[in-house]
Motif scaffolding. Structure first.
Motif, PDB file in Angstrom:
ATOM      1  N   LEU A   1       0.823  -1.207   0.000  1.00 30.27           N
ATOM      2  CA  LEU A   1       0.000   0.000   0.000  1.00 30.27           C
ATOM      3  C   LEU A   1       0.863   1.265   0.000  1.00 30.27           C
ATOM      4  N   MET A   2       1.870   1.278   0.871  1.00 32.87           N
ATOM      5  CA  MET A   2       2.757   2.431   0.931  1.00 32.87           C
ATOM      6  C   MET A   2       3.509   2.603  -0.388  1.00 32.87           C
ATOM      7  N   SER A   3       3.933   1.491  -0.978  1.00 31.88           N
ATOM      8  CA  SER A   3       4.678   1.582  -2.241  1.00 31.88           C
ATOM      9  C   SER A   3       3.796   2.160  -3.347  1.00 31.88           C
ATOM     10  N   ILE A   4       2.537   1.708  -3.373  1.00 36.21           N
ATOM     11  CA  ILE A   4       1.615   2.214  -4.396  1.00 36.21           C
ATOM     12  C   ILE A   4       1.374   3.704  -4.207  1.00 36.21           C
ATOM     13  N   ALA A   5       1.131   4.090  -2.950  1.00 34.15           N
ATOM     14  CA  ALA A   5       0.894   5.509  -2.671  1.00 34.15           C
ATOM     15  C   ALA A   5       2.091   6.331  -3.128  1.00 34.15           C
ATOM     16  N   ALA A   6       3.290   5.807  -2.900  1.00 33.11           N
ATOM     17  CA  ALA A   6       4.498   6.532  -3.278  1.00 33.11           C
ATOM     18  C   ALA A   6       4.639   6.621  -4.796  1.00 33.11           C
ATOM     19  N   LEU A   7       4.288   5.542  -5.497  1.00 32.95           N
ATOM     20  CA  LEU A   7       4.464   5.528  -6.953  1.00 32.95           C
ATOM     21  C   LEU A   7       3.532   6.512  -7.656  1.00 32.95           C
ATOM     22  N   THR A   8       2.267   6.574  -7.231  1.00 35.62           N
ATOM     23  CA  THR A   8       1.359   7.517  -7.894  1.00 35.62           C
ATOM     24  C   THR A   8       1.764   8.964  -7.594  1.00 35.62           C
ATOM     25  N   SER A   9       2.556   9.179  -6.532  1.00 36.45           N
ATOM     26  CA  SER A   9       3.072  10.528  -6.260  1.00 36.45           C
ATOM     27  C   SER A   9       4.342  10.804  -7.058  1.00 36.45           C
ATOM     28  N   SER A  10       5.236   9.814  -7.096  1.00 38.86           N
ATOM     29  CA  SER A  10       6.530  10.064  -7.733  1.00 38.86           C
ATOM     30  C   SER A  10       6.386  10.326  -9.230  1.00 38.86           C
ATOM     31  N   ILE A  11       5.395   9.664  -9.864  1.00 34.98           N
ATOM     32  CA  ILE A  11       5.236   9.916 -11.299  1.00 34.98           C
ATOM     33  C   ILE A  11       4.865  11.383 -11.545  1.00 34.98           C
ATOM     34  N   SER A  12       4.105  11.975 -10.625  1.00 35.07           N
ATOM     35  CA  SER A  12       3.729  13.377 -10.833  1.00 35.07           C
ATOM     36  C   SER A  12       4.935  14.298 -10.660  1.00 35.07           C
ATOM     37  N   MET A  13       5.867  13.908  -9.779  1.00 31.35           N
ATOM     38  CA  MET A  13       7.062  14.746  -9.612  1.00 31.35           C
ATOM     39  C   MET A  13       7.938  14.657 -10.852  1.00 31.35           C
ATOM     40  N   LEU A  14       8.113  13.429 -11.388  1.00 30.05           N
ATOM     41  CA  LEU A  14       8.988  13.267 -12.550  1.00 30.05           C
ATOM     42  C   LEU A  14       8.401  13.958 -13.781  1.00 30.05           C
ATOM     43  N   GLU A  15       7.074  13.987 -13.855  1.00 30.82           N
ATOM     44  CA  GLU A  15       6.439  14.604 -15.023  1.00 30.82           C
ATOM     45  C   GLU A  15       6.795  16.095 -15.145  1.00 30.82           C
ATOM     46  N   VAL A  16       7.115  16.746 -14.015  1.00 27.84           N
ATOM     47  CA  VAL A  16       7.428  18.186 -14.060  1.00 27.84           C
ATOM     48  C   VAL A  16       8.648  18.469 -14.952  1.00 27.84           C
ATOM     49  N   PRO A  17       9.826  17.897 -14.659  1.00 30.00           N
ATOM     50  CA  PRO A  17      10.946  18.153 -15.567  1.00 30.00           C
ATOM     51  C   PRO A  17      10.773  17.507 -16.938  1.00 30.00           C
ATOM     52  N   VAL A  18      10.104  16.359 -16.999  1.00 28.84           N
ATOM     53  CA  VAL A  18       9.936  15.680 -18.288  1.00 28.84           C
ATOM     54  C   VAL A  18       9.123  16.539 -19.251  1.00 28.84           C
ATOM     55  N   ALA A  19       8.004  17.097 -18.765  1.00 29.23           N
ATOM     56  CA  ALA A  19       7.170  17.932 -19.635  1.00 29.23           C
ATOM     57  C   ALA A  19       7.965  19.139 -20.137  1.00 29.23           C
ATOM     58  N   TYR A  20       8.786  19.695 -19.247  1.00 29.56           N
ATOM     59  CA  TYR A  20       9.585  20.848 -19.634  1.00 29.56           C
ATOM     60  C   TYR A  20      10.571  20.469 -20.746  1.00 29.56           C
ATOM     61  N   LEU A  21      11.255  19.364 -20.574  1.00 29.01           N
ATOM     62  CA  LEU A  21      12.236  18.952 -21.580  1.00 29.01           C
ATOM     63  C   LEU A  21      11.576  18.670 -22.932  1.00 29.01           C
ATOM     64  N   ILE A  22      10.368  18.097 -22.870  1.00 25.99           N
ATOM     65  CA  ILE A  22       9.671  17.794 -24.123  1.00 25.99           C
ATOM     66  C   ILE A  22       9.250  19.083 -24.820  1.00 25.99           C
ATOM     67  N   GLU A  23       8.647  20.009 -24.059  1.00 25.31           N
ATOM     68  CA  GLU A  23       8.035  21.175 -24.691  1.00 25.31           C
ATOM     69  C   GLU A  23       9.025  22.290 -24.976  1.00 25.31           C
ATOM     70  N   ARG A  24      10.039  22.390 -24.146  1.00 28.77           N
ATOM     71  CA  ARG A  24      10.964  23.509 -24.321  1.00 28.77           C
ATOM     72  C   ARG A  24      12.171  23.109 -25.150  1.00 28.77           C
ATOM     73  N   HIS A  25      12.591  21.851 -24.985  1.00 31.88           N
ATOM     74  CA  HIS A  25      13.817  21.454 -25.677  1.00 31.88           C
ATOM     75  C   HIS A  25      13.592  20.375 -26.734  1.00 31.88           C
ATOM     76  N   ASP A  26      12.325  20.159 -27.056  1.00 33.48           N
ATOM     77  CA  ASP A  26      11.979  19.250 -28.157  1.00 33.48           C
ATOM     78  C   ASP A  26      12.521  17.830 -28.013  1.00 33.48           C
ATOM     79  N   LEU A  27      12.694  17.381 -26.794  1.00 33.84           N
ATOM     80  CA  LEU A  27      13.125  15.989 -26.629  1.00 33.84           C
ATOM     81  C   LEU A  27      11.920  15.070 -26.830  1.00 33.84           C
ATOM     82  N   SER A  28      12.186  13.839 -27.228  1.00 33.44           N
ATOM     83  CA  SER A  28      11.099  12.868 -27.261  1.00 33.44           C
ATOM     84  C   SER A  28      10.778  12.512 -25.819  1.00 33.44           C
ATOM     85  N   ARG A  29       9.572  11.980 -25.569  1.00 34.36           N
ATOM     86  CA  ARG A  29       9.220  11.613 -24.197  1.00 34.36           C
ATOM     87  C   ARG A  29      10.215  10.592 -23.643  1.00 34.36           C
TER      88      ARG A  29
END
Ligand code: TRP
Length: 449
Positions: A322-350
């Motif tokens: 349960l704790m691991s699942i709770a952590a995973l659904t949170s961590s993906i949202s944190m990683l999406e922050v820099p990932v979205a920036y790299l995709i949209e600002r620097h034209d990287l593939s996902r």
């Protein structure tokens, strides 16, 4: 409408993803023990008040800016003000958010790795692999490193799938599982001897303890951390929200689920502590207060599970999963922050963006593991105590001062022609403009001094 940018397929998908971001180690671990040591129901009431009076408006600022611009935090804040200098401040704030989100992920992944280790250790030990099981729950750099990397790989695998096929799909699968496991565990623990004592502590208000200033700061800090505010996670999720959705209403639902799960977790953790007490497991510290945080999770609960023999293995596995699942659904949202920036600002593939951001964060996390004593606490303090509220103030300022009122109203009118008549429009703009920055500022100043 299919958009080249990701977009959540359904309202429920969005709510589960955003609530998944919000519901994390903070809720299940932090909130119940704080409530226990701070006046039980009185803390609960304070927390609920703060969540809706302060955290909800800040959440709305992020969601609305995200939905309006349909961009990552850097480009979103950079595009709101008309003046160039202010646009630069916006981009700078965005970069600050991106760095803070990455820092939070770098320590979060270590703790989440421990959860994975505990979850795997019980079945392994039951299957006769006791030494592997022991290694997984014993603090050491190699173990911390291995589990952190495993957790980062899981996080990257989900983010690699993109908004619909990664984040939304996995949130839809994991969140119901999380709620079901939490409910089942709470119901079971409530049948055990000692549980009622814990329940009483949780539900009987002791108002004397609530009114202290320190407590308010703590409660606000946890409300902010719990709703994932300040670093652009909610902003980026809002940017993937369809224009047809009513933001004030879905935002309220997200906040409700987050608070609801924290409250539900209280029905598990508090009774469990007193069940442990009834079985002779020490649950108080030298000062007479309840043990909390890391001791609770990694000492008291495992000791409790041990007193339960066969059932203990199942309970322990379910709890740490349960704790691991709770952590995973949170961590993906944190990683999406820099990932979205790299995709949209620097034209990287996902793919490349995920590998780059995930790799850098894992590298930083490894650095923390190898210098645990000095870096771990420091990174937590800098990112959550100072950076997060400071960025929160800036986001409120952008929403309240630098975003034209007309443009804001147009945004709300996208799916609600009567937006102007709503209570939200009458209160919220003034609220984020004045009250939010001032209150957060006062609290931040107090924690700095
Ligand atoms: N809210 C999550 C929790 O309660 C953690 C989290 C996810 C977070 N994204 C965040 C915290 C962004 C701060 C900032 O555990």
């Amino acid at each position: 409408m299919a958009s080249p940018r990701g977009e959540f397929r359904s309202r429920l998908g969005f709510i589960l993803a955003a609530a998944g971001s919000a519901v994390g180690l903070g809720n299940i671990w932090g909130f119940p023990t704080q409530a226990a040591s701070n006046g039980g129901a009185a803390f609960l009431i304070t927390y609920l008040l703060l969540a809706f009076v302060l955290a909800y408006p800040a959440l709305m600022a992020e969601l609305l800016i995200g939905r309006h611009t349909h961009r990552n935090m850097v480009m979103a804040l950079g595009s709101l003000p008309k003046r160039n200098a202010l646009a630069s401040l916006g981009r700078l704030t965005g970069i600050g958010g991106l760095i803070t989100a990455s820092m939070i992920l770098s320590f979060y992944a270590i703790v989440a790795g421990w959860m994975l280790g505990f979850a795997a250790s019980y079945p392994l030990s039951a299957a006769g692999m006791a030494s592997t099981g022991d290694w997984l729950v014993t603090f050491s750099s190699p173990r911390n490193l291995a589990l952190m990397l495993l957790f980062m790989i899981l996080t990257m695998a989900v983010v690699l799938g993109g908004v619909e096929d990664g984040i939304e799909r996995w949130s839809r699968r994991l969140m119901p599982l999380l709620i079901a496991t939490l409910t089942a565990l709470a119901l079971y623990v409530l049948t055990l001897e000692g549980a009622l004592t814990g329940l009483k502590i949780y539900l009987l208000p002791d108002f004397e303890k609530v009114l202290s200033g320190d407590l308010l700061i703590d409660a606000l800090g946890s409300a902010f951390f719990s709703l994932s505010l300040g670093v652009g996670t909610m902003l980026i999720y809002g940017s993937y929200l369809s224009d047809a959705e009513n933001v004030p209403s879905v935002g309220a639902q997200v906040a409700l689920v987050d608070v609801g799960i924290a409250v539900l977790a209280g029905f598990l953790i508090l009774p469990a502590m007193y069940v442990a007490d009834a079985r002779g497991v020490p649950i108080f510290n030298d000062a007479g207060g309840l043990l909390s945080e890391d001791t609770l999770i990694f000492t008291v609960l495992p000791a409790l599970f041990e007193t339960m023999e066969g059932a203990g293995t199942w309970l322990a596995t379910a709890f740490f999963a349960l704790m691991s699942i709770a952590a995973l659904t949170s961590s993906i949202s944190m990683l999406e922050v820099p990932v979205a920036y790299l995709i949209e600002r620097h034209d990287l593939s996902r793919r490349n963006a995920t590998l780059l951001a995930g790799g850098v964060i894992a590298g930083f996390s490894a650095l923390i593991v190898l210098n645990f004593g000095t870096l771990f606490g420091w990174v937590i303090t800098i990112s959550t105590r100072y950076s997060q509220p400071a960025l929160g103030i800036l986001i409120c300022i952008f929403a309240g001062w630098l975003w034209q009122r007309d443009a804001l109203l147009q945004e709300l009118k996208k799916n609600d022609v009567d937006a102007e008549q709503r209570l939200f429009w009458k209160i919220w703009p003034l609220y984020v403009k004045w009250l939010c920055p001032v209150i957060i500022g006062v609290i931040l100043a107090q924690s700095v001094l």
